[in-house]
Design a protein around this motif. Structure first.
Motif, PDB file in Angstrom:
ATOM      1  N   MET A   1       0.983  -1.199  -0.023  1.00  0.00           N
ATOM      2  CA  MET A   1      -0.156  -0.083  -0.009  1.00  0.00           C
ATOM      3  C   MET A   1       0.866   1.058   0.189  1.00  0.00           C
ATOM      4  N   GLY A   3       1.036   5.784   0.048  1.00  0.00           N
ATOM      5  CA  GLY A   3       0.114   6.678   0.412  1.00  0.00           C
ATOM      6  C   GLY A   3      -0.114   7.614  -0.461  1.00  0.00           C
ATOM      7  N   GLU A  29      -9.340   0.858   5.983  1.00  0.00           N
ATOM      8  CA  GLU A  29      -9.267   2.427   5.526  1.00  0.00           C
ATOM      9  C   GLU A  29      -8.358   3.079   6.360  1.00  0.00           C
ATOM     10  N   GLN A  32      -4.671   2.908   5.151  1.00  0.00           N
ATOM     11  CA  GLN A  32      -4.654   3.614   4.101  1.00  0.00           C
ATOM     12  C   GLN A  32      -4.530   5.147   4.695  1.00  0.00           C
ATOM     13  N   GLU A  35      -0.935   5.643   5.709  1.00  0.00           N
ATOM     14  CA  GLU A  35      -0.236   5.808   4.610  1.00  0.00           C
ATOM     15  C   GLU A  35      -0.132   7.090   3.837  1.00  0.00           C
ATOM     16  N   ASP A  36      -1.469   7.674   4.035  1.00  0.00           N
ATOM     17  CA  ASP A  36      -1.791   8.961   3.222  1.00  0.00           C
ATOM     18  C   ASP A  36      -0.970  10.143   4.173  1.00  0.00           C
TER      19      ASP A  36
END
Length: 170
Positions: A1, A3, A29, A32, A35-36
């Motif tokens: 995954m 970001g 979620e 994620q 990571e973002d």
């Protein structure tokens, strides 16, 4: 995954003044989002921390990394925590803070210089504790405040402790 870089919201966005909801650190979620947050922090010059409300998400998740900062003493590297809470706080000191969501101002905020924080790593099911001090302690408290719906401006002693951010020309 990997970001995605997200847009940082600015005051007076409603999400910045609203307490965030606890999260399930194992939810896809949330992984994620973590990571973002890191990706967004990494592309933002001088940024040492970023909380979910700053990207418009009312979730108790934030990233901090004070590696290489001149005011840092204890450095845990890249930290991402969910549902973080302060367990112990002592040795209160005033220090200058800024925020990507309040880009034109800085302010003097009194915070604990010694800190123990508990929370969950994204994907983790066991609560972890982090003991730190100095600049890293300040950064963690700043991000925990974001998750509680508070900005550093909510913690300054008054208008006399708020300053226009200095812009350094290269």
């Amino acid at each position: 995954m990997t970001g995605a870089v997200r847009t940082v919201v600015r005051a007076p966005a409603e999400v910045l003044g609203t307490p965030s909801e606890p999260v399930d650190p194992t939810a896809p979620e949330i992984l994620q989002l973590a990571e973002d947050l890191v990706a967004t922090m990494r592309v933002s010059p001088g940024c040492v921390g970023l909380a979910a409300p700053q990207v418009g998400v009312g979730a108790q998740v934030f990233a901090v990394d004070v590696t290489g900062h001149p005011k840092a003493r204890t450095v845990h590297g890249q930290l991402v925590l969910c549902n973080a809470r302060i367990v112990e706080a002592s040795q209160w000191q005033k220090g200058r803070e800024g925020c990507m969501s309040v880009p034109d101002l800085t302010g003097d905020v009194k915070r604990a210089n010694r800190l123990v924080v508990a929370g969950f790593a994204p994907g983790g099911t066991e609560e972890i504790e982090i003991t730190t001090d100095a600049f890293e302690a300040r950064a963690l408290q700043h991000e925990i405040d974001h998750c509680a719906g508070l900005l550093f401006l909510d913690r300054v002693a008054g208008a006399h402790a708020v300053y226009a951010r200095k812009v350094y020309l290269e």
